[in-house]
Design an enzyme around this catalytic site. Structure first.
Site, PDB file in Angstrom:
ATOM      1  N   LEU A 206       2.551 -10.518  -5.961  1.00 49.93           N
ATOM      2  CA  LEU A 206       2.937 -10.000  -7.277  1.00 49.93           C
ATOM      3  C   LEU A 206       2.570  -8.510  -7.420  1.00 49.93           C
ATOM      4  O   LEU A 206       1.437  -8.122  -7.174  1.00 49.93           O
ATOM      5  CB  LEU A 206       2.205 -10.806  -8.368  1.00 49.93           C
ATOM      6  N   ASP A 207       3.552  -7.680  -7.798  1.00 47.90           N
ATOM      7  CA  ASP A 207       3.320  -6.262  -8.078  1.00 47.90           C
ATOM      8  C   ASP A 207       2.773  -5.490  -6.883  1.00 47.90           C
ATOM      9  O   ASP A 207       2.198  -4.413  -7.042  1.00 47.90           O
ATOM     10  CB  ASP A 207       2.337  -6.093  -9.256  1.00 47.90           C
ATOM     11  N   GLU A 208       2.926  -6.062  -5.682  1.00 50.12           N
ATOM     12  CA  GLU A 208       2.343  -5.393  -4.513  1.00 50.12           C
ATOM     13  C   GLU A 208       3.397  -4.896  -3.533  1.00 50.12           C
ATOM     14  O   GLU A 208       3.074  -4.413  -2.460  1.00 50.12           O
ATOM     15  CB  GLU A 208       1.374  -6.350  -3.796  1.00 50.12           C
TER      16      GLU A 208
ATOM     17  N   ARG B 190      -1.409   2.543  -0.482  1.00 50.39           N
ATOM     18  CA  ARG B 190      -0.547   1.780  -1.395  1.00 50.39           C
ATOM     19  C   ARG B 190       0.867   2.338  -1.403  1.00 50.39           C
ATOM     20  O   ARG B 190       1.807   1.689  -1.846  1.00 50.39           O
ATOM     21  CB  ARG B 190      -1.149   1.799  -2.809  1.00 50.39           C
TER      22      ARG B 190
END
Lengths: 263, 263, 263, 263
Positions: A206-208, B190
């Site tokens: 999720l959201d990564e 990221r």
């Protein structure tokens, strides 16, 4: 490598109009995007390139095309509205095939734009059954891309893995800040001075997923969580639209958990 | 309230040039900043205001003044350099009294600007002893404000509580993203497309103090962690300078863990 | 002055939630915006305020209301599309009464949103006759505000003076740069690295009215005039929407040829 | 062309790390930047490339080097201060050889950084004589680049032509807006909501040279011309620094009156 590849295009009398390369230092992976004009047989070209490139090289040839897109929504209209306008006036090289919602509130706006709307409520369905129905609705359109335009349900890894690299989500914060729900309330309580939005590919975490585009706006102490949300919607709209443009123009390469953008 | 307060100023023939108010809904706290010109006895004015305001009202009267500032640093020069230039040319209403470093590398640049530099290494000292020496070095200058211009040691709650509301830190990320050390490496890994900086008051919770100012810049896949750090330094410099200006001009009110900025 | 005005509200048991003041130094004009809650007779309040303010003081009392808006367009859809979406979902406190176009191309999108569209072509009409018809079409709706959402005809001073302070235009450049037509071609030829948009009130001087809002985006050498125009449209949309919000919320004061924004 | 060029590098066992190309449609000029590692004889390489490229092709080979820079100033310190800090801490690949000023006020700050300062007042000199002395002061350092860091005298075409493509200026506005003197007063009077800065190469046409970098900040009605100027200085500093970085890294190509940036 550049030399070899351009050589092949040269022999086919193809005219290179733009090239971009990038080497990822850690992995030593080499990425290249070539725009060219001219005519040739795609498969022949692909075979020739494969023959002289390493075995693990991935080669894609994309003739310019209008990509088929399916949009998933819940209740918020701002991203969908922008996409419907851009679709009708061909502001982007895409064609929205259908909109799928777990709520029905956005059906009227789709109808106004003569876009099929599939209402697939969750009532009485477990997540697997619900995702199965969503999947069927999506697959009948054979979309090139699925856009989560504020689809607020968490999707299972089983589901997302099916659409790896083909599904984009707009997240209502500058990831990795404020992961998860209610980011504007979180932002309000933390008293931040900027809020943002993040468009990313959907992965099973999720959201990564790999980030495509991010942007922010300045906010101030007078703004309520509702004001933040309203302001944030404008950024979400903008960021999703920008990311979509890049993906539709085949400018986004995914490497591990990052994107390489040849703008 | 506005009526009562302006009435007092009116009776003293003080001329209001600007007023800002804000009411925090949840706490129903009322904040007001009044700029006025004219002359009157400060304590008389303060007493009169206190007499007609609620008992828990906090009243501060700030005649315009050059504020005394002490700067803490470690090894990075970019924020300090900007402050030293601004100090020498009076770009901001402050006067740097001294710079304190746990390393010696920034002593020469301070000497060039004829600013006292205190080298207080941590060698052979436990954190309490080290902070004691830092505190003594600070206190001898009776500063109005302490600026952590990339001071990279974590300060103890005992220490920070001593300077509550008087100590500003520049954090190398858009808090709450990438809390802690090596934010640029975190950002690189990221694969974010923007990086930022945050200026905030220092409280006993690391990186959790009231935020004064934040800003970001766009980055791309070609940038190494070192490139990100270099780009980030420019934002850090800018954000710290902006926050400092607001604080020096008495435009920043702290309420719980947030700031109210009357810009 | 602040004291007197707040006094009147105080006597009416009206609760001031926010006030903003600003004094223009050159002209010594004083501007004040007060938000208050509570009930009272508007005319009584206005009379009382007039009685104690200078004769040339201008007092307006705006109860919160949905403002009536008429939109003028030519061929470009991006600003109109955004407004139609925002209108339907009440994202802003306005209600679009009608859209008027000198071309017919945007009629279908208005029809989709069930908004009356008036096609008033210029063929066979001189400018006075054409503006007369436009004026009649506008006036039948008694709009609070007229929005030129990429209306590409120059309006005569006679016409614009009729709607002084009630007509907003979105200009496709950061005024005062690239005044007039084809700003994106001008921008391309000058090789600028940013392009912008400007929302301003319309006065009898072309592109010279009080500016409400401006913003920009970065561009680069790879972008053709068409790319610039496409990128610019996104900024135009954003800037017009922001300016409209400020005006609809009665936050914009006009002073000579400038605006004072109480945000 | 790409094929031919990369072929030569290939034969010399040079390792291409990055390439950028761009074709200007109108002029059909082809621009290419190749970064490569490895060792070879520069002149041999250049000759080989020349032999297979069109006669009018311009080939430059730039081994990484610290470029020699001379800075021209008048009275404002903000850009100079930033450059002196960056020079001392090697934040950019440049080495400031000297600073030349038509006023003496910035001599002390240069002395603090041990940078030679040449005071060349205009008193008693006509423009030709003054520029002759400036030119002599510059030329003794054989600089790779001359930076006008707020040098407020207009230079003659005779002078600027001598340093074509080697002289950068920072202009205090988003060109083409507010050409000439006092842009902040102009901006104030026009009531704009953003102000900017422009870094450009100097040509014989004032403020008309190829633009390298531009940026802006938001402003508001409360700001005086002096406030605008102060805010603008921060942007000027930032924009000049960014443009300088690009030029020092050989990422800026000049084509007619525009720049091509390979970032």
């Amino acid at each position: 490598m550049v030399h070899k590849i351009t050589g092949v295009l040269f022999n086919h009398n193809l005219n290179v109009t733009q090239t971009d390369e990038f080497v990822v230092q850690e992995s030593e992976r080499f990425f290249m995007r070539i725009s060219f004009t001219g005519t040739c047989d795609e498969s022949t070209l692909k075979n020739e390139l494969e023959s002289l490139l390493p075995l693990d090289a991935k080669i894609d040839i994309h003739p310019p095309k209008i990509k088929k897109v399916v949009v998933l929504v819940t209740k918020e209209h701002h991203c969908l509205g922008d996409l419907l306008i851009k679709n009708q006036f061909q502001d982007l090289p895409f064609a929205i095939q259908a909109v799928i919602g777990n709520h029905e509130v956005l059906k009227p706006i789709c109808t106004q734009f003569a876009i099929p709307f599939h209402w697939i409520p969750t009532e009485g369905l477990d997540i697997t059954q619900h995702e199965q129905q969503i999947g069927q609705a999506i697959d009948q359109y054979h979309p090139d891309l699925i856009v989560l335009a504020k689809y607020m349900r968490i999707l299972s890894p089983q589901f997302t893995s099916k659409y790896k690299g083909k599904m984009i989500n707009i997240h209502h914060s500058s990831l990795p800040a404020f992961v998860g729900a209610n980011p504007y309330l979180q932002a309000y309580e933390r008293g931040v001075k900027i809020i943002g939005a993040t468009a990313h590919f959907v992965t099973d975490e999720l959201d990564e997923g790999p980030i495509i585009s991010q942007d922010i706006i300045s906010i101030n102490h007078t703004m309520s969580p509702k004001d933040l949300s309203r302001a944030g919607k404008e950024v979400e709209k903008r960021v999703l639209s920008k990311a979509l443009k890049l993906v539709l123009e085949d400018r986004v390469f995914i490497h591990q958990n990052k994107t390489i953008l040849f703008e």
